[in-house]
Motif scaffolding. Structure first.
Motif, PDB file in Angstrom:
ATOM      1  N   LEU A 188       0.832  -1.206   0.000  1.00  0.00           N
ATOM      2  CA  LEU A 188       0.000   0.000   0.000  1.00  0.00           C
ATOM      3  C   LEU A 188       0.865   1.254   0.000  1.00  0.00           C
ATOM      4  O   LEU A 188       0.681   2.157  -0.831  1.00  0.00           O
ATOM      5  N   PHE A 189       1.828   1.308   0.914  1.00  0.00           N
ATOM      6  CA  PHE A 189       2.644   2.512   1.024  1.00  0.00           C
ATOM      7  C   PHE A 189       3.648   2.624  -0.116  1.00  0.00           C
ATOM      8  O   PHE A 189       4.035   3.736  -0.492  1.00  0.00           O
ATOM      9  N   THR A 190       4.083   1.493  -0.676  1.00  0.00           N
ATOM     10  CA  THR A 190       4.957   1.558  -1.850  1.00  0.00           C
ATOM     11  C   THR A 190       4.212   2.168  -3.029  1.00  0.00           C
ATOM     12  O   THR A 190       4.759   2.993  -3.776  1.00  0.00           O
ATOM     13  N   SER A 191       2.953   1.771  -3.191  1.00  0.00           N
ATOM     14  CA  SER A 191       2.133   2.322  -4.280  1.00  0.00           C
ATOM     15  C   SER A 191       1.805   3.791  -4.029  1.00  0.00           C
ATOM     16  O   SER A 191       1.908   4.628  -4.931  1.00  0.00           O
ATOM     17  N   GLU A 235       4.720   6.222  -4.754  1.00  0.00           N
ATOM     18  CA  GLU A 235       4.974   6.558  -6.152  1.00  0.00           C
ATOM     19  C   GLU A 235       3.889   7.469  -6.721  1.00  0.00           C
ATOM     20  O   GLU A 235       4.177   8.380  -7.492  1.00  0.00           O
ATOM     21  N   ARG A 236       2.635   7.227  -6.334  1.00  0.00           N
ATOM     22  CA  ARG A 236       1.513   7.928  -6.958  1.00  0.00           C
ATOM     23  C   ARG A 236       1.046   9.165  -6.196  1.00  0.00           C
ATOM     24  O   ARG A 236       0.472  10.082  -6.793  1.00  0.00           O
ATOM     25  N   VAL A 237       1.271   9.200  -4.880  1.00  0.00           N
ATOM     26  CA  VAL A 237       0.730  10.296  -4.077  1.00  0.00           C
ATOM     27  C   VAL A 237       1.818  11.040  -3.304  1.00  0.00           C
ATOM     28  O   VAL A 237       1.979  12.260  -3.431  1.00  0.00           O
ATOM     29  N   ILE A 238       2.577  10.297  -2.481  1.00  0.00           N
ATOM     30  CA  ILE A 238       3.512  10.930  -1.545  1.00  0.00           C
ATOM     31  C   ILE A 238       4.608  11.701  -2.260  1.00  0.00           C
ATOM     32  O   ILE A 238       4.886  12.861  -1.926  1.00  0.00           O
TER      33      ILE A 238
END
Length: 591
Positions: free
Chosen positions: A381-384, A387-390
């Motif tokens: 979840l946090f890897t995705s 890349e897309r949000v953080i």
């Protein structure tokens, strides 16, 4: 198969025939994807073993809780510390491809041995269902011998994969090509996404097969997966980009230190331009660790052209600066160790907690080892999101094209690990009180927050550490620097074993008992909270002082400690972000 890689220049990538690469036919995401498949298989094997091994040791071999925990952490520690050996072989002799292929085959043999060790009835003591385990017969030395041989072989094989896969994968991208440099920005994130995907499969499907069908079947599937991965890796031999082994990095380090000590009484030259190889240095000269510059002093014995090229008489400024880079990694390395000590609790005591809690989900009894699925869901979840949000949000806040730099990721991971141990202590105290006061089992799903928090921490810390050690290390020591990163994991697992042993001695076994209901595991978690907080403060001090390596340096020159805007960038942005200040931006950005 021997790759003809000697026909190219010292730095250039070549194809499998040894010719300069054609970027349109080699490398890129196709080649990187095949390489990542090997790491995916390694994760399936290793995580399928480590996340459920403690239940086998306690439940089938009748070993004590503390001894079982130490066997698991020592296995994981050996796997990661041996990565230094795998990285050394790749950098000095074999190259990354051959090292991965050979060690992946060794790993497949190890998992096959483990399959036999767990499937043969004579390799286990008589079955015992006594809840205190005090009347059970432990596995003897001969029964444990094959298990230890299998685990040692897997640790050796996995180490050669782990230390080279990320480096070999990054070799498939040319950072001098803007398009490929942009693609490489996401490589490390996607690399860890594959790592987590393999781990997720291991703790769900494989753990269920191990518990419900049989260990032999579960480990047999892992062995088959590793064999397939070796075949797939070899199939891509024509499309990979290869880098020539550049000799033993340990020899370079030793020579520089030896010559610096030998020339310690020589005065520094009036101008650093008089140092050997200054004008054609591949990395900029810096004033840090200035004592090592004496290894590049041209004395009376090294003034001829022949002597200048003799590395045992005088080092080049490139070699000196590469040794400085390695030394510069050590302080950050030391502060990464405790994160993995915290993480190791997710493989050991947390799984044992789950085994004595209520694991019912509707009518299905969830295997204790499968609760690690929440760890890997959190990582994915946090890897995705990263890349897309953080990262996009961080770019707008920091005005830094990278969004988050490697050490900022590590710092966030350390914070999550401390919070995760706080949650662990609270849940364990509640679990024990519920058992003692109400005589019932607390739901194992109370463990989800600590899995989630530590998983989120790993998503930041692992990617940040991996990027830091690969990007900040000399090009000639890329595999070995990955091994150095993995050695921090090893030291974390070994430190867990040491802390468990010392805690047992200091508390006379009252905290970490075979029956967790009679112990005080929450106090051990509290100890990790205190150590983690102190470690984070030390990390902040070191991170703010670290200067990032100059990327794509094109010629000789000097970099003073205060030349931040043109060359190096300190990691003050971690603290600046916290304080709401605008970070210093400059130089070539890390990819």
């Amino acid at each position: 198969m021997v790759l003809a890689i000697s026909k190219t220049n010292h730095d250039g990538a070549v194809d499998f025939r040894g010719n300069p690469v054609d970027n349109s036919k080699t490398g890129g995401w196709l080649a990187a994807g095949l390489i990542l498949g090997t790491e995916l298989s390694e994760r399936i094997c290793v995580m399928g073993i480590s996340m459920n091994l403690v239940t086998y040791l306690v439940g089938d071999l009748n070993l004590s809780s503390s001894r079982s925990a130490n066997i698991v952490t020592n296995f994981m520690g050996a796997l990661n510390i041996l990565a230094l050996f795998g990285g050394f072989l790749a950098d000095s002799k074999l190259g990354r491809f051959l090292t991965i292929a050979i060690f992946a085959s060794i790993c497949a043999i190890g998992v096959t041995l483990l399959t036999l060790a767990t499937a043969i009835p004579s390799m286990k003591p008589p079955r015992c269902d006594h809840h205190t385990k005090q009347q059970c017969i432990e596995a003897n030395g001969s029964q444990l011998a094959m298990l230890y041989v299998a685990l040692s072989t897997i640790a050796l094989g996995g180490s050669g994969i782990k230390s080279n896969v990320s480096g070999f994968g990054s070799d498939q991208f040319d950072i001098s090509n803007p398009k490929e440099e942009k693609a490489m920005v996401y490589f490390f994130n996607r690399f860890y996404f594959c790592v987590s995907l393999g781990s997720l499969f291991a703790v769900t499907i494989l753990v269920y097969i191990q518990d419900e069908v049989g260990r032999g079947w579960g480990y047999g599937i892992s062995a088959g997966t590793m064999i397939v991965a070796v075949v797939v890796l070899i199939c891509g031999i024509r499309i990979y980009r290869y880098k020539k082994p550049q000799g033993s990095p340990l020899t370079v380090i030793w020579r520089v230190v030896f010559l610096a000590i030998k020339n310690r009484k020589h005065p520094y030259p009036a101008n650093p331009g008089f140092l050997n190889g200054y004008s054609n240095s591949k990395v900029p000269h810096t004033t840090r660790f200035r004592c090592l510059d004496k290894a590049a002093i041209l004395n009376d014995n090294a003034n001829s052209d022949e002597s200048r090229n003799n590395p045992w008489l005088v080092s080049s400024i490139t070699q000196v600066e590469e040794v400085k880079m390695v030394i510069n990694l050590i302080p950050i390395w030391s502060t990464c160790i405790l994160f993995w000590t915290v993480y190791s609790q997710m493989n050991t005591f947390t799984i044992e907690q789950a085994s004595i809690m209520n694991r019912k989900l509707v009518k299905f009894n969830v295997p204790a080892g499968s609760f690690s699925v929440f760890l890997f869901i959190s990582i994915l979840l946090f890897t995705s999101l990263n890349e897309r949000v953080i990262v996009p949000v961080a770019r707008k806040i920091t005005r830094d094209p990278k969004g988050l730099r490697s050490l900022q990721r590590v710092g966030i991971g350390l914070v999550f690990s401390v919070i995760g141990m706080i949650a662990s202590a609270i849940v364990e105290k509640k679990r024990r009180e519920t058992h003692q006061n109400e005589m019932k089992k607390l739901s194992a799903f109370w463990l989800v927050p600590q899995f989630f928090l530590v998983g989120a921490g790993e998503a930041f810390a692992y990617v940040g550490q991996l990027e830091f050690f690969i990007r900040e290390a000399p090009e000639s020591m890329k595999s070995m620097s990955t091994g150095l990163f993995l050695s921090s994991l090893a030291m974390g697992f070994f430190m867990s074993s040491v802390l468990v042993t010392l805690t047992d001695m200091a508390t006379n076994g009252s905290w970490l008992t075979d029956n967790l209901n009679k112990g005080k595991l929450e106090n051990f978690y509290g100890l990790l909270v205190i150590l983690g907080f102190i470690n984070f403060l030390v990390f902040l001090v070191l991170a703010t002082r670290h200067r990032y390596k100059v990327q794509n340096f094109n010629g000789g020159g000097n970099v003073e400690n205060n030349d931040i805007e043109n060359c190096n960038i300190t990691n003050t942005e971690m603290v600046d972000d916290i304080q709401g200040k605008k970070p210093a931006i400059g130089g070539k950005e890390e990819a």
